[in-house]
Design an enzyme around this catalytic site. Structure first.
Site, short mmCIF file in Angstrom:
data_model
loop_
_atom_site.label_atom_id
_atom_site.label_comp_id
_atom_site.label_asym_id
_atom_site.label_seq_id
_atom_site.Cartn_x
_atom_site.Cartn_y
_atom_site.Cartn_z
N CYS A 68 0.86 -1.18 0.00
CA CYS A 68 0.00 0.00 0.00
C CYS A 68 0.89 1.23 0.00
O CYS A 68 1.70 1.41 0.92
CB CYS A 68 -0.87 -0.03 1.25
SG CYS A 68 -1.88 1.44 1.46
N CYS A 182 -0.92 3.46 -6.51
CA CYS A 182 -1.81 2.90 -5.50
C CYS A 182 -1.99 1.45 -5.92
O CYS A 182 -2.26 1.18 -7.10
CB CYS A 182 -3.15 3.63 -5.52
SG CYS A 182 -4.45 2.78 -4.58
N1 DGL Z 1 -3.99 0.44 -1.87
C1 DGL Z 1 -3.66 1.66 -1.21
C2 DGL Z 1 -2.45 2.31 -1.84
O1 DGL Z 1 -1.63 1.65 -2.44
C3 DGL Z 1 -4.69 2.70 -0.94
C4 DGL Z 1 -6.12 2.49 -1.01
C5 DGL Z 1 -6.87 3.28 0.03
O2 DGL Z 1 -7.09 4.50 -0.14
O3 DGL Z 1 -7.20 2.68 1.03
O4 DGL Z 1 -2.24 3.48 -1.72
#
Ligand code: DGL
Length: 260
Positions: A68, A182
């Site tokens: 993430c 993301c």
């Molecule tokens: N998957 C997360 C990232 O890589 C973010 C998603 C969210 O906003 O929760 O930033």
């Protein structure tokens, strides 16, 4: 263990599988606090290291992957300080994008949180200072990615209007590389790429994270058959429902909800 706010880390699981990872993969998602992209830095800094420490205590993984960008750009050091096992973070693929662009104009799609971080600014400053870097921070795309991944109807128009917020910026018409900063967004890669057209490449950090994990665990690239272990969640939510569906389809071995 692969960790994310929701389903985004599954894009890293899929990279691990396609690189032949042969160990066990457990998955953890902070479904009770999803999405991270619209939370304050204070909230996330207080929550993520504590939660990571609990997950590590419960599941006893050999490695913890923060799949993430929003969490890594803020809490990587905090998580590392709470454990002795290796912690791998996710860094927006700004460096490869700067190498790839021919027009010198790069687009970055991320959450608003990731774009606010000095971590991201520092990457642009270090690796892409000769490029024009345009960005769009979207919470909406995160939700659309999850819905699309479980087969809900997400219209091309919805995706197009998000992309336009990047390409319609001054100078955005010559963007030839878009960084999916993301981990949710690779779930939409094919669709975004079809909308943007042939001259635009979409890149992300998934393969690099998987390579790093394999190296740290001493895994050789092979025809390994990863075993999908338990899924840990932090609470009921629409995101939790989607995650249950997606991980059951992938073959994970059931879910555990933990109290935070
Ligand atoms: N998957 C997360 C990232 O890589 C973010 C998603 C969210 O906003 O929760 O930033």
């Amino acid at each position: 263990m692969v960790f994310d706010s929701g389903m985004g880390g599954l894009t890293v699981v899929s990279e691990l599988k396609s690189q032949g990872f042969s160990g066990k993969i457990s998955y953890a998602a902070d479904t009770g606090f999803f999405p991270y992209g619209d939370k304050t830095d204070t909230e996330l800094t207080a929550r993520i290291p504590e939660l990571a420490a609990r997950l590590i205590a419960i599941a006893q993984p050999d490695i913890f992957v923060i799949a993430c960008n929003t969490a890594s750009t803020l809490a990587l050091d905090g998580v590392r300080a709470r454990t002795d096992i290796p912690v791998v973070g996710t860094v927006p693929a700004i460096k490869p994008a700067a190498k790839l662009t021919r027009t010198g104009t790069i687009g970055v799609l991320a959450t608003p949180g990731t774009l606010r971080r000095s971590y991201t600014d520092a990457l642009v400053h270090e690796f892409a200072r000769d490029s024009l870097v345009l960005s769009h921070g979207s919470v909406k795309l995160v939700e659309l990615a999850e819905r699309s991944a479980i087969g809900e109807n997400v219209s091309g128009e919805e995706l197009k209007s998000e992309l336009e917020l990047l390409f319609r910026q001054v100078g955005g018409d010559v963007i030839d590389v878009v960084v999916l900063a993301c981990t949710h967004f690779p779930l939409l890669k094919d669709r975004l790429s079809a909308i943007a057209g042939e001259g635009v490449s979409f890149i992300d950090s998934g393969a690099a994270i998987a390579r790093r994990v394999m190296t740290l665990l001493g895994e050789v690239r092979a025809d390994g058959d990863a075993m999908l272990d338990r899924v840990y969640m932090t609470g009921a939510s629409a995101s939790a429902d989607r995650l249950i569906l997606a991980t059951e389809r992938l073959g994970f071995a059931g879910q555990t909800t933990i109290e935070v």
